[in-house]
Design a protein around this motif. Structure first.
Motif, PDB file in Angstrom:
ATOM      1  N   LEU A 171      76.983   1.064  54.810  1.00  0.00           N
ATOM      2  CA  LEU A 171      78.062   1.965  54.392  1.00  0.00           C
ATOM      3  C   LEU A 171      77.625   3.428  54.415  1.00  0.00           C
ATOM      4  CD1 LEU A 171      79.716  -0.106  51.545  1.00  0.00           C
ATOM      5  CD2 LEU A 171      80.458   0.177  53.912  1.00  0.00           C
ATOM      6  N   ALA A 172      76.370   3.687  54.144  1.00  0.00           N
ATOM      7  CA  ALA A 172      75.875   5.066  54.246  1.00  0.00           C
ATOM      8  C   ALA A 172      75.916   5.541  55.694  1.00  0.00           C
ATOM      9  CB  ALA A 172      74.454   5.157  53.697  1.00  0.00           C
ATOM     10  N   PHE A 173      75.554   4.657  56.614  1.00  0.00           N
ATOM     11  CA  PHE A 173      75.653   5.009  58.034  1.00  0.00           C
ATOM     12  C   PHE A 173      77.106   5.227  58.451  1.00  0.00           C
ATOM     13  CE2 PHE A 173      71.283   3.477  58.570  1.00  0.00           C
ATOM     14  CZ  PHE A 173      70.796   4.436  59.443  1.00  0.00           C
ATOM     15  N   VAL A 174      77.996   4.370  57.972  1.00  0.00           N
ATOM     16  CA  VAL A 174      79.421   4.521  58.310  1.00  0.00           C
ATOM     17  C   VAL A 174      79.919   5.876  57.828  1.00  0.00           C
ATOM     18  CG1 VAL A 174      81.737   3.642  57.846  1.00  0.00           C
ATOM     19  CG2 VAL A 174      79.892   2.053  58.365  1.00  0.00           C
ATOM     20  N   ARG A 175      79.569   6.239  56.600  1.00  0.00           N
ATOM     21  CA  ARG A 175      79.990   7.532  56.056  1.00  0.00           C
ATOM     22  C   ARG A 175      79.450   8.675  56.913  1.00  0.00           C
ATOM     23  NH1 ARG A 175      78.197   6.920  51.093  1.00  0.00           N
ATOM     24  NH2 ARG A 175      76.335   8.177  51.358  1.00  0.00           N
TER      25      ARG A 175
ATOM     26  N   ALA B 180      92.159   3.912  69.275  1.00  0.00           N
ATOM     27  CA  ALA B 180      91.021   3.265  68.623  1.00  0.00           C
ATOM     28  C   ALA B 180      89.951   2.918  69.649  1.00  0.00           C
ATOM     29  CB  ALA B 180      91.470   2.020  67.873  1.00  0.00           C
ATOM     30  N   GLY B 181      90.375   2.400  70.787  1.00  0.00           N
ATOM     31  CA  GLY B 181      89.422   2.081  71.848  1.00  0.00           C
ATOM     32  C   GLY B 181      88.741   3.313  72.411  1.00  0.00           C
ATOM     33  N   ILE B 182      89.506   4.348  72.680  1.00  0.00           N
ATOM     34  CA  ILE B 182      88.935   5.593  73.206  1.00  0.00           C
ATOM     35  C   ILE B 182      87.996   6.225  72.182  1.00  0.00           C
ATOM     36  CG2 ILE B 182      89.513   7.962  73.891  1.00  0.00           C
ATOM     37  CD1 ILE B 182      90.058   5.944  76.071  1.00  0.00           C
ATOM     38  N   GLY B 183      88.434   6.245  70.921  1.00  0.00           N
ATOM     39  CA  GLY B 183      87.599   6.826  69.871  1.00  0.00           C
ATOM     40  C   GLY B 183      86.278   6.098  69.723  1.00  0.00           C
ATOM     41  N   MET B 184      86.345   4.778  69.754  1.00  0.00           N
ATOM     42  CA  MET B 184      85.123   3.984  69.619  1.00  0.00           C
ATOM     43  C   MET B 184      84.222   4.163  70.842  1.00  0.00           C
ATOM     44  SD  MET B 184      83.722   2.121  67.476  1.00  0.00           S
ATOM     45  CE  MET B 184      82.258   1.149  67.443  1.00  0.00           C
ATOM     46  N   TYR B 185      84.803   4.259  72.019  1.00  0.00           N
ATOM     47  CA  TYR B 185      84.002   4.470  73.224  1.00  0.00           C
ATOM     48  C   TYR B 185      83.247   5.790  73.148  1.00  0.00           C
ATOM     49  CZ  TYR B 185      82.601   5.840  77.849  1.00  0.00           C
ATOM     50  OH  TYR B 185      81.864   6.296  78.907  1.00  0.00           O
TER      51      TYR B 185
ATOM     52  N   LEU C 100      80.626  -0.820  64.199  1.00  0.00           N
ATOM     53  CA  LEU C 100      81.875  -1.585  64.169  1.00  0.00           C
ATOM     54  C   LEU C 100      82.750  -1.199  62.979  1.00  0.00           C
ATOM     55  CD1 LEU C 100      80.664  -5.126  65.271  1.00  0.00           C
ATOM     56  CD2 LEU C 100      82.041  -3.506  66.576  1.00  0.00           C
ATOM     57  N   LEU C 101      82.146  -1.004  61.831  1.00  0.00           N
ATOM     58  CA  LEU C 101      82.922  -0.584  60.662  1.00  0.00           C
ATOM     59  C   LEU C 101      83.498   0.816  60.841  1.00  0.00           C
ATOM     60  CD1 LEU C 101      80.818  -1.988  57.702  1.00  0.00           C
ATOM     61  CD2 LEU C 101      83.096  -2.705  58.428  1.00  0.00           C
ATOM     62  N   THR C 102      82.748   1.672  61.506  1.00  0.00           N
ATOM     63  CA  THR C 102      83.266   3.010  61.800  1.00  0.00           C
ATOM     64  C   THR C 102      84.460   2.921  62.754  1.00  0.00           C
ATOM     65  OG1 THR C 102      81.047   3.903  61.532  1.00  0.00           O
ATOM     66  CG2 THR C 102      82.647   5.295  62.644  1.00  0.00           C
ATOM     67  N   GLY C 103      84.347   2.081  63.772  1.00  0.00           N
ATOM     68  CA  GLY C 103      85.475   1.873  64.678  1.00  0.00           C
ATOM     69  C   GLY C 103      86.677   1.296  63.967  1.00  0.00           C
TER      70      GLY C 103
END
Length: 133
Positions: A4-8, A67-72, A100-103
């Motif tokens: 969660l720290a990495f996601v943040r 979502a796909g473009i953002g994650m890419y 994955l959680l960030t995406g």
């Protein structure tokens, strides 16, 4: 460091680039508010159902696309950094989980914006709501 720290941190890094935020907000609004009617008319002209079904689907299309473009772009821009962090000792499963959680967070944000735009454009009445008790 926890996932969660990495996601943040990943979300904070993504938010630093104003173009990313602009795309996450403007594209779903424009796509749902402007293009939905045109797509519905085109579907009707081509012999399909058209109408509200196509207009409602535009919210999902824009959310999925962004979502796909953002994650890419998030993954492609940070590939070397992620590899260095894994080489420094972070387990690869934690890095993958954080990405994955960030995406997922980006997808939820874009979906919410698209649905709010759809609700403002078409309106929501009681018969379209699902009430969970």
């Amino acid at each position: 460091m926890t996932v969660l720290a990495f996601v943040r941190r990943f979300l904070a890094d993504y938010a630093r680039n104003r173009v990313n935020l602009l795309l996450l907000v403007v594209v779903p609004v424009v796509f749902v508010a402007v293009v939905a009617g045109t797509l519905a008319d085109a579907a009707r002209i081509l012999g399909g159902r058209g109408g509200a079904a196509v207009e409602n689907a535009t919210a999902a299309w824009s959310a999925a696309f962004l979502a796909g473009i953002g994650m890419y772009f998030q993954s492609a821009a940070t590939r070397d950094t992620d590899q260095r962090v894994v080489l420094a000792g972070l387990r690869p499963a934690r890095m993958v989980a954080a990405r994955l959680l960030t995406g997922l967070a980006l997808a939820v944000l874009v979906s919410a914006i698209a649905l709010v735009t759809l609700a403002l454009r078409t309106g929501i009445d009681r018969r379209h709501c699902i009430i969970i008790t």
